[in-house]
Design a protein around this motif. Sequence first.
Motif, PDB file in Angstrom:
ATOM      1  N   LEU A  64      33.326   0.242   0.984  1.00  0.00           N
ATOM      2  CA  LEU A  64      32.900  -1.155   0.940  1.00  0.00           C
ATOM      3  C   LEU A  64      32.842  -1.816   2.307  1.00  0.00           C
ATOM      4  O   LEU A  64      32.047  -2.728   2.528  1.00  0.00           O
ATOM      5  N   THR A  65      33.707  -1.393   3.226  1.00  0.00           N
ATOM      6  CA  THR A  65      33.775  -2.077   4.514  1.00  0.00           C
ATOM      7  C   THR A  65      34.292  -1.132   5.588  1.00  0.00           C
ATOM      8  O   THR A  65      35.028  -0.190   5.300  1.00  0.00           O
ATOM      9  N   ALA A  66      33.887  -1.410   6.812  1.00  0.00           N
ATOM     10  CA  ALA A  66      34.424  -0.709   7.977  1.00  0.00           C
ATOM     11  C   ALA A  66      35.210  -1.666   8.862  1.00  0.00           C
ATOM     12  O   ALA A  66      35.631  -1.298   9.954  1.00  0.00           O
ATOM     13  N   SER A  67      35.424  -2.882   8.378  1.00  0.00           N
ATOM     14  CA  SER A  67      36.142  -3.891   9.149  1.00  0.00           C
ATOM     15  C   SER A  67      37.587  -3.466   9.368  1.00  0.00           C
ATOM     16  O   SER A  67      38.268  -3.061   8.413  1.00  0.00           O
ATOM     17  N   GLY A  69      33.856   2.887  -8.766  1.00  0.00           N
ATOM     18  CA  GLY A  69      33.206   1.590  -8.695  1.00  0.00           C
ATOM     19  C   GLY A  69      32.811   1.220  -7.274  1.00  0.00           C
ATOM     20  O   GLY A  69      31.703   0.714  -7.028  1.00  0.00           O
ATOM     21  N   CYS A  70      33.701   1.467  -6.322  1.00  0.00           N
ATOM     22  CA  CYS A  70      33.393   1.165  -4.919  1.00  0.00           C
ATOM     23  C   CYS A  70      32.257   2.034  -4.402  1.00  0.00           C
ATOM     24  O   CYS A  70      31.417   1.573  -3.619  1.00  0.00           O
ATOM     25  N   ARG A  71      32.226   3.273  -4.821  1.00  0.00           N
ATOM     26  CA  ARG A  71      31.144   4.161  -4.382  1.00  0.00           C
ATOM     27  C   ARG A  71      29.795   3.692  -4.917  1.00  0.00           C
ATOM     28  O   ARG A  71      28.790   3.717  -4.208  1.00  0.00           O
ATOM     29  N   LEU A  72      29.781   3.242  -6.168  1.00  0.00           N
ATOM     30  CA  LEU A  72      28.531   2.729  -6.744  1.00  0.00           C
ATOM     31  C   LEU A  72      28.078   1.474  -6.014  1.00  0.00           C
ATOM     32  O   LEU A  72      26.886   1.315  -5.711  1.00  0.00           O
ATOM     33  N   VAL A  73      29.019   0.572  -5.728  1.00  0.00           N
ATOM     34  CA  VAL A  73      28.663  -0.654  -5.006  1.00  0.00           C
ATOM     35  C   VAL A  73      28.169  -0.318  -3.605  1.00  0.00           C
ATOM     36  O   VAL A  73      27.171  -0.862  -3.122  1.00  0.00           O
ATOM     37  N   GLY A  74      28.855   0.600  -2.934  1.00  0.00           N
ATOM     38  CA  GLY A  74      28.438   1.000  -1.595  1.00  0.00           C
ATOM     39  C   GLY A  74      27.067   1.645  -1.582  1.00  0.00           C
ATOM     40  O   GLY A  74      26.256   1.396  -0.673  1.00  0.00           O
ATOM     41  N   SER A  75      26.762   2.459  -2.598  1.00  0.00           N
ATOM     42  CA  SER A  75      25.443   3.099  -2.682  1.00  0.00           C
ATOM     43  C   SER A  75      24.345   2.073  -2.912  1.00  0.00           C
ATOM     44  O   SER A  75      23.257   2.165  -2.321  1.00  0.00           O
ATOM     45  N   ARG A  76      24.619   1.085  -3.750  1.00  0.00           N
ATOM     46  CA  ARG A  76      23.611   0.038  -3.997  1.00  0.00           C
ATOM     47  C   ARG A  76      23.360  -0.774  -2.727  1.00  0.00           C
ATOM     48  O   ARG A  76      22.212  -1.117  -2.414  1.00  0.00           O
ATOM     49  N   ARG A  77      24.420  -1.074  -1.982  1.00  0.00           N
ATOM     50  CA  ARG A  77      24.240  -1.801  -0.723  1.00  0.00           C
ATOM     51  C   ARG A  77      23.398  -0.992   0.259  1.00  0.00           C
ATOM     52  O   ARG A  77      22.530  -1.531   0.949  1.00  0.00           O
ATOM     53  N   ALA A  78      23.669   0.305   0.317  1.00  0.00           N
ATOM     54  CA  ALA A  78      22.933   1.153   1.256  1.00  0.00           C
ATOM     55  C   ALA A  78      21.452   1.217   0.880  1.00  0.00           C
ATOM     56  O   ALA A  78      20.580   1.190   1.757  1.00  0.00           O
ATOM     57  N   ARG A  79      21.147   1.307  -0.419  1.00  0.00           N
ATOM     58  CA  ARG A  79      19.744   1.346  -0.847  1.00  0.00           C
ATOM     59  C   ARG A  79      19.036   0.038  -0.536  1.00  0.00           C
ATOM     60  O   ARG A  79      17.860   0.024  -0.175  1.00  0.00           O
ATOM     61  N   ARG A  80      19.743  -1.091  -0.685  1.00  0.00           N
ATOM     62  CA  ARG A  80      19.125  -2.384  -0.386  1.00  0.00           C
ATOM     63  C   ARG A  80      18.918  -2.569   1.110  1.00  0.00           C
ATOM     64  O   ARG A  80      17.938  -3.173   1.546  1.00  0.00           O
ATOM     65  N   ALA A  81      19.855  -2.073   1.905  1.00  0.00           N
ATOM     66  CA  ALA A  81      19.772  -2.271   3.353  1.00  0.00           C
ATOM     67  C   ALA A  81      18.743  -1.350   3.996  1.00  0.00           C
ATOM     68  O   ALA A  81      18.195  -1.681   5.052  1.00  0.00           O
ATOM     69  N   ARG A  82      18.420  -0.216   3.382  1.00  0.00           N
ATOM     70  CA  ARG A  82      17.523   0.749   4.006  1.00  0.00           C
ATOM     71  C   ARG A  82      16.112   0.194   4.205  1.00  0.00           C
ATOM     72  O   ARG A  82      15.558   0.306   5.308  1.00  0.00           O
ATOM     73  N   PRO A  83      15.458  -0.426   3.183  1.00  0.00           N
ATOM     74  CA  PRO A  83      14.111  -0.977   3.428  1.00  0.00           C
ATOM     75  C   PRO A  83      14.098  -2.066   4.498  1.00  0.00           C
ATOM     76  O   PRO A  83      13.170  -2.156   5.296  1.00  0.00           O
ATOM     77  N   ALA A  84      15.157  -2.890   4.513  1.00  0.00           N
ATOM     78  CA  ALA A  84      15.210  -3.952   5.517  1.00  0.00           C
ATOM     79  C   ALA A  84      15.325  -3.365   6.920  1.00  0.00           C
ATOM     80  O   ALA A  84      14.700  -3.846   7.873  1.00  0.00           O
ATOM     81  N   ALA A  85      16.106  -2.300   7.062  1.00  0.00           N
ATOM     82  CA  ALA A  85      16.248  -1.668   8.374  1.00  0.00           C
ATOM     83  C   ALA A  85      14.942  -1.024   8.815  1.00  0.00           C
ATOM     84  O   ALA A  85      14.550  -1.108   9.989  1.00  0.00           O
ATOM     85  N   VAL A  86      14.248  -0.390   7.866  1.00  0.00           N
ATOM     86  CA  VAL A  86      12.967   0.232   8.195  1.00  0.00           C
ATOM     87  C   VAL A  86      11.945  -0.822   8.567  1.00  0.00           C
ATOM     88  O   VAL A  86      11.194  -0.684   9.542  1.00  0.00           O
ATOM     89  N   ALA A  87      11.903  -1.925   7.804  1.00  0.00           N
ATOM     90  CA  ALA A  87      10.945  -2.989   8.089  1.00  0.00           C
ATOM     91  C   ALA A  87      11.207  -3.615   9.450  1.00  0.00           C
ATOM     92  O   ALA A  87      10.288  -3.972  10.184  1.00  0.00           O
TER      93      ALA A  87
END
Length: 312
Positions: free
Chosen positions: A236-239, A283-301
Amino acid sequence: MTPGAESGGGLAARGEDGIWQQIFNFDQYGELLGLVHGSLLAGALLGLVGGLAGVFVIMRDLPFAVHGISELSFAGAAAALLMGVNIVAGSIVGSLLAAAAIGMLGVRARDRNSVIGIIMPFGLGLGVLFLALYQGRAANKFGILTGQIVAVDTPQLSWLVGVSAVVLTALALIWRPLTFASADPEVAEARGLPVRGLSLGFMVVLGLAVALCVQIVGALLVLALLVTPAAAAARLTASPVFLPVLSVVFAFVAMEGGILLALGSAIPISPYVTTLSFLIYLGCRLVGSRRARRARPAAVAGSLPDGVKVDT
């Protein structure tokens, strides 16, 4: 339907009810709750210790070391049980011996894993030998492997509180340099930090933490407190602030929830703790995977030239 089939179905149903009654039984739960105040306090301490130490277990890639230390902790506890002395003290001695051996002999990851691979079967074999020689209650043998819930008496709780205080104090003193040495050991050593000394010091602290966790969740399942919560938080975080906080929260929930669920059942506490830890990680892995999928198009764009769009 034949009478025999109906009778068989009734027996199966009753058997199924019996299994669930063993796993989840809340009869006289309020009366039983008054018997485990010591266990709940011990669980809170283990959640705090396991959550904080687990952060560095994940950062330094030491899950295998945790398992190796737990095997000698088990051997030390079994030896103490056989000799009729304090089990917590025996567990601590075994853990410290394993931690010192791994810390001194295994500087590089490959060497460390080889040392652990040698220590694990040796410790497990010694533990099995000591338990085989022990002629006392079978429940005492089983508790070392799978944990106990209502057997935390006042002397044992005093040991747990004292050792927890030592672990938490040591972690507070070395937290910042150990974080630096764990994240980038080469740069930390170039800056003059005693990387080898910090590594050995943390292994000793880890040995104490393992010895504490073995008392409640057992030697076989100690990874559920010292690895899984921190691994879940890392999804969930690297903070450097929120990572230990979430790790402690997850370990606390798994520990206290496991105690409360196991209270009215005939099942040892460890399956409840490990199941809760796994569900939290899932649960944390699922949330982390969803965040990664959402962030990938934004990073590519963001990396494309102006005017070029990404089809989603």
